[in-house]
Enzyme design. Structure first.
Site, short mmCIF file in Angstrom:
data_model
loop_
_atom_site.label_atom_id
_atom_site.label_comp_id
_atom_site.label_asym_id
_atom_site.label_seq_id
_atom_site.Cartn_x
_atom_site.Cartn_y
_atom_site.Cartn_z
N ARG A 46 0.84 -1.26 0.09
CA ARG A 46 0.00 0.10 0.06
C ARG A 46 0.83 1.22 0.02
NH1 ARG A 46 -1.34 1.96 4.47
NH2 ARG A 46 -2.09 -0.21 5.32
N TYR A 98 -16.80 17.17 -14.35
CA TYR A 98 -17.27 15.65 -14.52
C TYR A 98 -18.15 15.44 -13.38
CZ TYR A 98 -16.95 10.57 -14.25
OH TYR A 98 -17.30 9.30 -14.17
N ASP A 170 -7.92 18.98 -13.46
CA ASP A 170 -8.35 17.63 -13.96
C ASP A 170 -7.95 17.80 -15.43
OD1 ASP A 170 -9.68 15.57 -15.28
OD2 ASP A 170 -11.19 15.41 -13.90
N LYS A 195 -9.28 7.02 -19.12
CA LYS A 195 -9.50 7.42 -20.45
C LYS A 195 -8.25 7.45 -21.30
CE LYS A 195 -13.33 8.24 -18.28
NZ LYS A 195 -13.65 9.50 -17.63
C1 LIG Z 1 -14.02 9.58 -15.94
C2 LIG Z 1 -13.51 11.01 -15.70
C3 LIG Z 1 -13.31 11.25 -14.27
C4 LIG Z 1 -13.46 9.88 -13.35
O1 LIG Z 1 -12.49 8.90 -13.63
P1 LIG Z 1 -12.81 7.29 -13.15
O2 LIG Z 1 -11.61 6.77 -13.61
O3 LIG Z 1 -13.86 7.07 -13.90
O4 LIG Z 1 -12.94 7.27 -11.62
C5 LIG Z 1 -12.84 12.30 -13.69
N1 LIG Z 1 -12.75 13.34 -14.62
C6 LIG Z 1 -12.93 13.32 -16.01
C7 LIG Z 1 -12.56 14.48 -16.78
C8 LIG Z 1 -13.25 11.87 -16.53
O5 LIG Z 1 -13.57 11.98 -17.67
#
Ligand SMILES: *Cc1c(COP(=O)(O)O)cnc(C)c1O
Length: 395
Positions: A46, A98, A170, A195
């Protein structure tokens, strides 16, 4: 080193112990300690594992930061980063974040005594006006989802620095190939590596990078303390995906650009959102702070009925929640990414019943155009402008 080289010759390149051409999956939860007086590099997985460490160093290198962290999902990364704040703190958040981030902030974090104000972050003035004596951070997502609003990252960072506020970005839609927020003054960058970075719709993962070592220590304490780490098998998959990030994005972005122009000229489409289009309000800022416009675009077909007809007819894209993969993905924000957002909040953000998001994959662009073309031929007629307005006010 240029990005194309760096993405292959970072720490994830080969195993320093054996020279193996990919970092091994160290499937171990704990590590033998030969000498109790010598602290080992790894003691418990961890707290650290060589496979995870390779990915964490790789993303830190690509974002130009000091420390990288791999989490169990994008949301695990986001929620862990928000633990940098304390009860009583206030955070300014871009209003079209998001959907999962919106849900976490309004339904979970709010119970912890951390308050947030959502602002239209495409207006630097709106960000400045939202600062209160309790404000400790600004959270951005640019271009935003799904209407691709652009925030001037450097301008927001300048405001933040005057007040000693943490800027968190983000960067999921852009990836470090196109946009490196830390170089523009941000303190923390976050990714849903599910993504583009993973890139193959086969792993859920999150990443975070801090600009400086001190903040890195704080986030490390939280990562180890909360424990939302990414497992080693998934770390390996993310590293494998990362190696082709540039090659994939070059193709997908080119496709998105061609599709955006094609859709814009199509009579059945009421609006196209893509920062690469000259008339997009964020076009100039995007071009100045990023080296590309990315592979995601949205378009409006005017009504839910018409959106449904399109989804029923298209054959190539997969219809799914998510984006940033080898296959083209069509999604319907109203029932998918933004289902967690109340209808009136959605309407206020332009997330209409006719809005469709497209994430371009690696298919031949002409095949995608042919497919969309045949699907658009069968849409029910566009509602009259008055009816559209009525539907909008009802929403
Ligand atoms: C998908 C997404 C998230 C969340 O990510 P997960 O891997 O699904 O938890 C956060 N920010 C953006 C811009 C996203 O497209």
């Amino acid at each position: 080193m240029n990005f194309a080289t760096k993405v292959l010759h970072g720490t994830s390149c080969f195993d320093p112990v054996t020279g193996a051409s990919s970092v091994p999956i160290y499937q171990a939860s704990t590590f033998h300690q030969a000498d109790l007086d010598q602290p080992p590099a790894f003691d418990y997985a961890r707290s650290g594992n060589p496979t995870r460490a390779a990915l964490e160093e790789a993303i830190a290198g690509l974002e130009g930061g000091e420390r990288g962290f791999a989490f169990a999902s994008g949301m695990a990364a986001i929620s862990s980063v928000f633990m940098l704040f304390s009860a009583g703190d206030h955070v300014i958040v871009a209003e079209d974040v998001y959907g999962g981030t919106f849900r976490f902030l309004t339904r979970v974090l709010s119970r912890m005594g951390i308050s947030v104000t959502f602002v239209d972050a495409s207006s630097t003035d709106a960000v400045r006006a939202a600062i209160t004596p309790e404000t400790k951070g600004i959270y951005l997502e640019t271009p935003s989802n799904p209407t691709l609003k652009v925030t001037d990252i450097a301008a927001v960072c300048r405001i933040a620095k005057q007040q000693d506020l943490l800027v968190i970005v983000d960067n999921t839609f852009m990836t470090p190939y196109y946009q490196r927020p830390l170089e523009l003054g941000a303190d923390v960058v976050i990714h849903s590596a599910t993504k583009f970075i993973g890139g193959h719709s086969d792993v859920v993962a999150g990443l975070a990078v801090t600009r400086d070592a001190a903040l890195g220590e704080q986030l490390y304490f939280i990562q180890n303390g909360m424990g939302a780490i990414l497992g080693v098998q998934d770390c390996w998959l993310v590293m494998r995906g990362l190696k082709t990030l540039k090659a994939r994005l070059d193709v997908s972005t080119n496709t998105a650009d061609q599709l955006a122009h094609w859709l814009e000229a199509h009579p059945e489409i009421t609006h196209v959102y893509y920062t690469g289009l000259q008339d997009h309000p964020g076009h100039q800022i995007q071009a100045s702070q990023s080296s590309g416009h990315g592979a995601v675009l949205s378009f409006d077909v005017g009504s839910r009925e018409r959106a449904k007809a399109l989804f029923d007819r298209v054959k190539l894209p997969i219809v799914a929640v998510s984006l940033g993969a080898v296959e083209t993905i069509l999604s319907y924000p109203v029932t998918m990414s933004h289902a967690a957002m109340p209808a009136e909040e959605r309407a206020a953000r332009g997330i209409t019943d006719g809005l469709i998001r497209l994430s371009a994959g690696l298919e031949d662009v002409n095949d995608l155009i042919e497919d969309l073309k045949q699907a658009l031929e069968y849409l029910p007629p566009l509602p009259k402008i008055e009816e559209q307005k009525e539907a909008f006010s009802r929403a």
